[in-house]
Scaffold this motif. Structure first.
Motif, PDB file in Angstrom:
ATOM      1  N   LEU A 187       0.823  -1.207   0.000  1.00  0.00           N
ATOM      2  CA  LEU A 187       0.000   0.000   0.000  1.00  0.00           C
ATOM      3  C   LEU A 187       0.860   1.262   0.000  1.00  0.00           C
ATOM      4  O   LEU A 187       0.478   2.270  -0.591  1.00  0.00           O
ATOM      5  CB  LEU A 187      -0.944   0.005   1.202  1.00  0.00           C
ATOM      6  CG  LEU A 187      -1.869  -1.210   1.346  1.00  0.00           C
ATOM      7  CD1 LEU A 187      -2.829  -1.008   2.509  1.00  0.00           C
ATOM      8  CD2 LEU A 187      -2.622  -1.484   0.052  1.00  0.00           C
ATOM      9  N   LYS A 188       2.000   1.194   0.648  1.00  0.00           N
ATOM     10  CA  LYS A 188       2.901   2.351   0.684  1.00  0.00           C
ATOM     11  C   LYS A 188       3.481   2.635  -0.694  1.00  0.00           C
ATOM     12  O   LYS A 188       3.634   3.797  -1.095  1.00  0.00           O
ATOM     13  CB  LYS A 188       4.036   2.092   1.679  1.00  0.00           C
ATOM     14  CG  LYS A 188       4.919   3.306   1.952  1.00  0.00           C
ATOM     15  CD  LYS A 188       4.176   4.356   2.739  1.00  0.00           C
ATOM     16  CE  LYS A 188       5.057   5.521   3.129  1.00  0.00           C
ATOM     17  NZ  LYS A 188       4.307   6.574   3.852  1.00  0.00           N
ATOM     18  N   ASP A 189       3.808   1.592  -1.431  1.00  0.00           N
ATOM     19  CA  ASP A 189       4.426   1.753  -2.751  1.00  0.00           C
ATOM     20  C   ASP A 189       3.407   2.022  -3.861  1.00  0.00           C
ATOM     21  O   ASP A 189       3.781   2.455  -4.955  1.00  0.00           O
ATOM     22  CB  ASP A 189       5.230   0.501  -3.119  1.00  0.00           C
ATOM     23  CG  ASP A 189       6.634   0.505  -2.521  1.00  0.00           C
ATOM     24  OD1 ASP A 189       7.062   1.575  -2.035  1.00  0.00           O
ATOM     25  OD2 ASP A 189       7.303  -0.541  -2.548  1.00  0.00           O
ATOM     26  N   LEU A 190       2.133   1.751  -3.594  1.00  0.00           N
ATOM     27  CA  LEU A 190       1.134   1.811  -4.658  1.00  0.00           C
ATOM     28  C   LEU A 190       1.020   3.171  -5.353  1.00  0.00           C
ATOM     29  O   LEU A 190       1.000   3.221  -6.588  1.00  0.00           O
ATOM     30  CB  LEU A 190      -0.234   1.372  -4.135  1.00  0.00           C
ATOM     31  CG  LEU A 190      -1.358   1.375  -5.174  1.00  0.00           C
ATOM     32  CD1 LEU A 190      -1.072   0.377  -6.293  1.00  0.00           C
ATOM     33  CD2 LEU A 190      -2.701   1.066  -4.530  1.00  0.00           C
ATOM     34  N   PRO A 191       0.947   4.305  -4.623  1.00  0.00           N
ATOM     35  CA  PRO A 191       0.832   5.589  -5.335  1.00  0.00           C
ATOM     36  C   PRO A 191       1.978   5.845  -6.303  1.00  0.00           C
ATOM     37  O   PRO A 191       1.746   6.332  -7.424  1.00  0.00           O
ATOM     38  CB  PRO A 191       0.809   6.612  -4.187  1.00  0.00           C
ATOM     39  CG  PRO A 191       0.266   5.853  -3.013  1.00  0.00           C
ATOM     40  CD  PRO A 191       0.832   4.473  -3.168  1.00  0.00           C
ATOM     41  N   GLU A 192       3.195   5.507  -5.902  1.00  0.00           N
ATOM     42  CA  GLU A 192       4.337   5.689  -6.799  1.00  0.00           C
ATOM     43  C   GLU A 192       4.287   4.702  -7.963  1.00  0.00           C
ATOM     44  O   GLU A 192       4.723   5.014  -9.075  1.00  0.00           O
ATOM     45  CB  GLU A 192       5.658   5.547  -6.038  1.00  0.00           C
ATOM     46  CG  GLU A 192       6.049   6.784  -5.256  1.00  0.00           C
ATOM     47  CD  GLU A 192       7.531   6.795  -4.911  1.00  0.00           C
ATOM     48  OE1 GLU A 192       8.343   6.215  -5.665  1.00  0.00           O
ATOM     49  OE2 GLU A 192       7.869   7.377  -3.878  1.00  0.00           O
ATOM     50  N   TYR A 193       3.774   3.511  -7.713  1.00  0.00           N
ATOM     51  CA  TYR A 193       3.626   2.521  -8.789  1.00  0.00           C
ATOM     52  C   TYR A 193       2.671   3.034  -9.859  1.00  0.00           C
ATOM     53  O   TYR A 193       2.926   2.894 -11.060  1.00  0.00           O
ATOM     54  CB  TYR A 193       3.115   1.202  -8.206  1.00  0.00           C
ATOM     55  CG  TYR A 193       2.801   0.138  -9.233  1.00  0.00           C
ATOM     56  CD1 TYR A 193       3.822  -0.541  -9.884  1.00  0.00           C
ATOM     57  CD2 TYR A 193       1.484  -0.192  -9.548  1.00  0.00           C
ATOM     58  CE1 TYR A 193       3.536  -1.529 -10.823  1.00  0.00           C
ATOM     59  CE2 TYR A 193       1.192  -1.170 -10.474  1.00  0.00           C
ATOM     60  CZ  TYR A 193       2.227  -1.835 -11.111  1.00  0.00           C
ATOM     61  OH  TYR A 193       1.934  -2.802 -12.046  1.00  0.00           O
ATOM     62  N   ILE A 194       1.572   3.648  -9.442  1.00  0.00           N
ATOM     63  CA  ILE A 194       0.612   4.208 -10.395  1.00  0.00           C
ATOM     64  C   ILE A 194       1.281   5.295 -11.238  1.00  0.00           C
ATOM     65  O   ILE A 194       1.117   5.342 -12.468  1.00  0.00           O
ATOM     66  CB  ILE A 194      -0.618   4.756  -9.654  1.00  0.00           C
ATOM     67  CG1 ILE A 194      -1.409   3.602  -9.020  1.00  0.00           C
ATOM     68  CG2 ILE A 194      -1.519   5.550 -10.604  1.00  0.00           C
ATOM     69  CD1 ILE A 194      -2.505   4.051  -8.078  1.00  0.00           C
ATOM     70  N   LYS A 195       2.060   6.162 -10.591  1.00  0.00           N
ATOM     71  CA  LYS A 195       2.771   7.216 -11.321  1.00  0.00           C
ATOM     72  C   LYS A 195       3.797   6.620 -12.280  1.00  0.00           C
ATOM     73  O   LYS A 195       3.997   7.124 -13.394  1.00  0.00           O
ATOM     74  CB  LYS A 195       3.456   8.164 -10.338  1.00  0.00           C
ATOM     75  CG  LYS A 195       2.488   9.023  -9.538  1.00  0.00           C
ATOM     76  CD  LYS A 195       3.233   9.925  -8.555  1.00  0.00           C
ATOM     77  CE  LYS A 195       2.263  10.750  -7.722  1.00  0.00           C
ATOM     78  NZ  LYS A 195       2.967  11.581  -6.715  1.00  0.00           N
ATOM     79  N   ALA A 196       4.452   5.545 -11.866  1.00  0.00           N
ATOM     80  CA  ALA A 196       5.434   4.879 -12.728  1.00  0.00           C
ATOM     81  C   ALA A 196       4.764   4.308 -13.972  1.00  0.00           C
ATOM     82  O   ALA A 196       5.313   4.369 -15.078  1.00  0.00           O
ATOM     83  CB  ALA A 196       6.159   3.774 -11.953  1.00  0.00           C
ATOM     84  N   GLN A 197       3.565   3.760 -13.801  1.00  0.00           N
ATOM     85  CA  GLN A 197       2.815   3.238 -14.951  1.00  0.00           C
ATOM     86  C   GLN A 197       2.448   4.367 -15.921  1.00  0.00           C
ATOM     87  O   GLN A 197       2.533   4.198 -17.147  1.00  0.00           O
ATOM     88  CB  GLN A 197       1.543   2.532 -14.477  1.00  0.00           C
ATOM     89  CG  GLN A 197       1.777   1.216 -13.776  1.00  0.00           C
ATOM     90  CD  GLN A 197       2.151   0.095 -14.731  1.00  0.00           C
ATOM     91  OE1 GLN A 197       2.270   0.281 -15.933  1.00  0.00           O
ATOM     92  NE2 GLN A 197       2.349  -1.089 -14.181  1.00  0.00           N
ATOM     93  N   GLU A 198       2.053   5.502 -15.378  1.00  0.00           N
ATOM     94  CA  GLU A 198       1.712   6.640 -16.232  1.00  0.00           C
ATOM     95  C   GLU A 198       2.955   7.136 -16.984  1.00  0.00           C
ATOM     96  O   GLU A 198       2.877   7.494 -18.163  1.00  0.00           O
ATOM     97  CB  GLU A 198       1.114   7.765 -15.376  1.00  0.00           C
ATOM     98  CG  GLU A 198      -0.257   7.406 -14.804  1.00  0.00           C
ATOM     99  CD  GLU A 198      -0.752   8.400 -13.774  1.00  0.00           C
ATOM    100  OE1 GLU A 198       0.064   9.261 -13.333  1.00  0.00           O
ATOM    101  OE2 GLU A 198      -1.936   8.316 -13.387  1.00  0.00           O
ATOM    102  N   ARG A 199       4.079   7.138 -16.303  1.00  0.00           N
ATOM    103  CA  ARG A 199       5.321   7.601 -16.942  1.00  0.00           C
ATOM    104  C   ARG A 199       5.751   6.671 -18.071  1.00  0.00           C
ATOM    105  O   ARG A 199       6.105   7.111 -19.164  1.00  0.00           O
ATOM    106  CB  ARG A 199       6.434   7.698 -15.890  1.00  0.00           C
ATOM    107  CG  ARG A 199       7.748   8.217 -16.466  1.00  0.00           C
ATOM    108  CD  ARG A 199       8.849   8.247 -15.428  1.00  0.00           C
ATOM    109  NE  ARG A 199      10.135   8.479 -16.081  1.00  0.00           N
ATOM    110  CZ  ARG A 199      11.303   8.134 -15.580  1.00  0.00           C
ATOM    111  NH1 ARG A 199      11.371   7.554 -14.387  1.00  0.00           N
ATOM    112  NH2 ARG A 199      12.422   8.358 -16.235  1.00  0.00           N
TER     113      ARG A 199
END
Length: 224
Positions: A187-199
């Protein structure tokens, strides 16, 4: 969820390939595989999502299947929690075949990052030191992450009320993440993972830039 709930949402078409197998006694791993298959059934058969996404689960993943998948892959998702050293030889093979790594700073991802440079890899998530600090200090709370994010709440609740939910079949997954305090910090890594997918989606659509990234990865793979 965004495709269904946001009428104007769009994304570049993607196929997500999962490959795994679990020992008969590994109940939790088998339940995760069940969830992947249940989500795939919904995503692939809903006309709203099918035009953007396809989810494929490869049964009994092994070398013969890897020989087919790895040369065809555009993105290599290596998302094990930093400090767990779970990323092994597959990320090297994907790199050698021109796939761009989207991953955490774990395992061989660290060496790939050092070889190709920041511009030719997409890194997200906690560092090893941050993970170890959370373990040492006991300051992490899965429920805090849950309560502070509507996205996380929607995802976790979908285990019970989503179109892939079936009674309490996925209660075990919810309990492991929420009531056992999310020991892998998903859950901690999820927001950054979403941004990484967008990038990485944006990078893929820049054909020349993507080609340069592929060449940089292939050219640096001799180290392995």
């Amino acid at each position: 969820q965004r495709i269904v709930n946001e009428p104007d949402f769009t994304m570049h078409p993607r196929t997500f390939i999962f490959g795994a197998k679990a020992a008969p006694s590994y109940v939790y791993a088998k339940r995760i595989i069940e969830l992947i298959l249940a989500v795939a059934d919904v995503v692939n058969n809903d006309p709203r999502s099918a035009k953007f996404m396809k989810v494929v689960f490869i049964e009994n993943y092994g070398v013969s299947l890897a020989e087919l998948i790895i040369p065809a892959a555009d993105v290599s998702e290596q998302i094990s929690t930093a400090s767990k050293e779970a990323s092994g030889t597959s990320n090297m093979k994907l790199m050698m075949n021109g796939a761009i790594t989207l991953g955490t700073m774990d395992g061989a991802n660290v060496e790939i990052h050092d070889l190709v440079g920041e511009d030719n890899i997409v890194i997200f998530g906690l560092s090893s030191n941050e993970v170890l600090s959370y373990y040492a200090n006991g300051t992490y709370s899965a429920w805090n992450e849950y309560n502070n994010s509507q996205i996380i709440q929607n995802i976790m609740q979908s285990l019970f009320n989503g179109p892939w939910a079936d009674s309490n079949r996925f209660q075990l997954i919810f309990d492991e993440i929420m009531n056992n305090n999310d020991c892998f910090f998903i859950l901690k890594d999820l927001p950054e993972y979403i941004k990484a997918q967008e990038r990485i989606e944006k990078l893929y659509q820049e054909k020349q830039r993507w080609a340069q990234m592929c060449i940089a990865n292939i050219g640096s793979s001799g180290y392995f």
